[in-house]
Design a protein around this motif. Structure first.
Motif, mmCIF file in Angstrom:
data_model
loop_
_atom_site.group_PDB
_atom_site.id
_atom_site.type_symbol
_atom_site.label_atom_id
_atom_site.label_comp_id
_atom_site.label_asym_id
_atom_site.label_seq_id
_atom_site.Cartn_x
_atom_site.Cartn_y
_atom_site.Cartn_z
ATOM 1 N N PHE A 1 49.933 -3.782 25.587
ATOM 2 C CA PHE A 1 49.945 -2.527 26.315
ATOM 3 C C PHE A 1 49.592 -1.413 25.359
ATOM 4 O O PHE A 1 49.959 -1.449 24.181
ATOM 5 C CB PHE A 1 51.334 -2.252 26.910
ATOM 6 C CG PHE A 1 51.692 -3.183 28.023
ATOM 7 C CD1 PHE A 1 51.347 -2.876 29.327
ATOM 8 C CD2 PHE A 1 52.359 -4.362 27.772
ATOM 9 C CE1 PHE A 1 51.664 -3.732 30.361
ATOM 10 C CE2 PHE A 1 52.689 -5.230 28.788
ATOM 11 C CZ PHE A 1 52.342 -4.914 30.094
ATOM 12 N N PHE A 2 48.894 -0.409 25.867
ATOM 13 C CA PHE A 2 48.530 0.761 25.080
ATOM 14 C C PHE A 2 49.070 1.991 25.784
ATOM 15 O O PHE A 2 48.774 2.223 26.949
ATOM 16 C CB PHE A 2 47.015 0.871 24.926
ATOM 17 C CG PHE A 2 46.416 -0.279 24.157
ATOM 18 C CD1 PHE A 2 46.337 -0.234 22.779
ATOM 19 C CD2 PHE A 2 45.954 -1.401 24.810
ATOM 20 C CE1 PHE A 2 45.799 -1.298 22.063
ATOM 21 C CE2 PHE A 2 45.402 -2.465 24.115
ATOM 22 C CZ PHE A 2 45.332 -2.411 22.733
ATOM 23 N N LEU A 3 49.871 2.773 25.077
ATOM 24 C CA LEU A 3 50.430 4.012 25.602
ATOM 25 C C LEU A 3 49.805 5.160 24.834
ATOM 26 O O LEU A 3 49.931 5.241 23.609
ATOM 27 C CB LEU A 3 51.952 4.023 25.441
ATOM 28 C CG LEU A 3 52.662 5.291 25.895
ATOM 29 C CD1 LEU A 3 52.504 5.487 27.406
ATOM 30 C CD2 LEU A 3 54.130 5.234 25.519
ATOM 31 N N GLY A 4 49.114 6.034 25.556
ATOM 32 C CA GLY A 4 48.456 7.153 24.904
ATOM 33 C C GLY A 4 48.145 8.253 25.886
ATOM 34 O O GLY A 4 48.486 8.175 27.074
ATOM 35 N N THR A 5 47.486 9.270 25.406
ATOM 36 C CA THR A 5 47.086 10.412 26.224
ATOM 37 C C THR A 5 45.677 10.168 26.750
ATOM 38 O O THR A 5 44.761 9.906 25.966
ATOM 39 C CB THR A 5 47.115 11.697 25.382
ATOM 40 O OG1 THR A 5 48.407 11.830 24.797
ATOM 41 C CG2 THR A 5 46.816 12.913 26.240
ATOM 42 N N PHE A 6 45.518 10.251 28.080
ATOM 43 C CA PHE A 6 44.209 10.009 28.702
ATOM 44 C C PHE A 6 43.220 11.052 28.211
ATOM 45 O O PHE A 6 43.456 12.250 28.298
ATOM 46 C CB PHE A 6 44.334 10.062 30.221
ATOM 47 C CG PHE A 6 43.035 9.870 30.942
ATOM 48 C CD1 PHE A 6 42.396 8.642 30.923
ATOM 49 C CD2 PHE A 6 42.451 10.911 31.629
ATOM 50 C CE1 PHE A 6 41.189 8.460 31.587
ATOM 51 C CE2 PHE A 6 41.252 10.735 32.297
ATOM 52 C CZ PHE A 6 40.616 9.512 32.271
ATOM 53 N N HIS A 7 42.098 10.575 27.687
ATOM 54 C CA HIS A 7 41.086 11.467 27.111
ATOM 55 C C HIS A 7 39.766 11.407 27.867
ATOM 56 O O HIS A 7 39.108 12.434 28.040
ATOM 57 C CB HIS A 7 40.879 11.098 25.639
ATOM 58 C CG HIS A 7 39.911 11.969 24.927
ATOM 59 N ND1 HIS A 7 40.214 13.262 24.571
ATOM 60 C CD2 HIS A 7 38.654 11.752 24.500
ATOM 61 C CE1 HIS A 7 39.174 13.794 23.968
ATOM 62 N NE2 HIS A 7 38.208 12.904 23.906
ATOM 63 N N ARG B 1 50.066 11.225 29.932
ATOM 64 C CA ARG B 1 50.430 9.966 29.296
ATOM 65 C C ARG B 1 50.043 8.817 30.215
ATOM 66 O O ARG B 1 50.304 8.852 31.413
ATOM 67 C CB ARG B 1 51.934 9.915 29.016
ATOM 68 C CG ARG B 1 52.406 10.982 28.053
ATOM 69 C CD ARG B 1 51.821 10.863 26.678
ATOM 70 N NE ARG B 1 52.389 9.712 25.985
ATOM 71 C CZ ARG B 1 51.950 9.270 24.832
ATOM 72 N NH1 ARG B 1 50.943 9.855 24.226
ATOM 73 N NH2 ARG B 1 52.510 8.227 24.266
ATOM 74 N N MET B 2 49.379 7.818 29.659
ATOM 75 C CA MET B 2 48.890 6.689 30.433
ATOM 76 C C MET B 2 49.265 5.403 29.712
ATOM 77 O O MET B 2 49.146 5.303 28.492
ATOM 78 C CB MET B 2 47.373 6.794 30.599
ATOM 79 C CG MET B 2 46.769 5.709 31.446
ATOM 80 S SD MET B 2 44.978 5.916 31.682
ATOM 81 C CE MET B 2 44.952 7.225 32.878
ATOM 82 N N LEU B 3 49.732 4.425 30.485
ATOM 83 C CA LEU B 3 50.057 3.108 29.964
ATOM 84 C C LEU B 3 49.059 2.125 30.550
ATOM 85 O O LEU B 3 48.976 1.968 31.766
ATOM 86 C CB LEU B 3 51.485 2.707 30.354
ATOM 87 C CG LEU B 3 51.956 1.334 29.901
ATOM 88 C CD1 LEU B 3 52.110 1.304 28.384
ATOM 89 C CD2 LEU B 3 53.261 0.977 30.573
ATOM 90 N N VAL B 4 48.274 1.486 29.686
ATOM 91 C CA VAL B 4 47.243 0.544 30.125
ATOM 92 C C VAL B 4 47.589 -0.842 29.597
ATOM 93 O O VAL B 4 47.775 -1.023 28.390
ATOM 94 C CB VAL B 4 45.840 0.959 29.622
ATOM 95 C CG1 VAL B 4 44.786 -0.031 30.090
ATOM 96 C CG2 VAL B 4 45.498 2.365 30.098
ATOM 97 N N GLY B 5 47.687 -1.806 30.508
ATOM 98 C CA GLY B 5 47.920 -3.192 30.127
ATOM 99 C C GLY B 5 46.599 -3.933 30.096
ATOM 100 O O GLY B 5 45.714 -3.684 30.922
ATOM 101 N N ILE B 6 46.453 -4.834 29.131
ATOM 102 C CA ILE B 6 45.230 -5.621 29.068
ATOM 103 C C ILE B 6 45.559 -7.103 29.244
ATOM 104 O O ILE B 6 46.713 -7.510 29.182
ATOM 105 C CB ILE B 6 44.420 -5.355 27.777
ATOM 106 C CG1 ILE B 6 45.208 -5.739 26.532
ATOM 107 C CG2 ILE B 6 43.997 -3.894 27.717
ATOM 108 C CD1 ILE B 6 44.365 -5.654 25.266
#
Length: 112
Positions: free
Chosen positions: A46-52, A36-41
């Motif tokens: 913010f986007f919370l998803g599974t790193f692919h 699980r990764m939380l990326v802020g722009i």
């Protein structure tokens, strides 16, 4: 505890990955797969998803992603969310990046 790894991920994406030791950037990125990764722009979302995936330019692809964004203060909930699915986040837009992992893994990622 979360760890910022956005700069580390960009460095990993720009590396040529020529050695085959345990410190190989490709090996380190593989350890992040399906976490699980939380990326802020930069615009505050913010986007919370599974790193692919991570490409050479440092763009991050998340799957099963939920977008969080601020709403007006008059709203009962300060954050609004919506399900997006597969999302590409350009490196030029990334502001922060957090990964769920153990303390030992966080320390090893700091060495990148």
């Amino acid at each position: 505890m979360e760890q910022e790894v956005g700069e580390s991920l960009i460095q990993l994406g720009n590396s040529d990955g020529s050695n085959s030791s345990s410190s190989d950037p490709v090996t380190r990125v593989r350890k992040l797969l399906f976490r699980r990764m939380l990326v802020g722009i930069k615009d505050g979302r913010f986007f919370l998803g599974t790193f692919h995936c991570l490409d050479k330019q440092g763009n991050i692809i998340l799957q099963d992603t939920i977008e969080y964004r601020s709403t007006r203060r008059s709203s009962p909930s300060p954050m609004e969310q919506r399900c997006l699915g597969l999302v590409l986040i350009p490196s030029s837009c990334q502001n922060s990046c957090h990964v769920d992992c153990s303390v030992e893994e966080q320390l090893s990622l700091l060495k990148v």
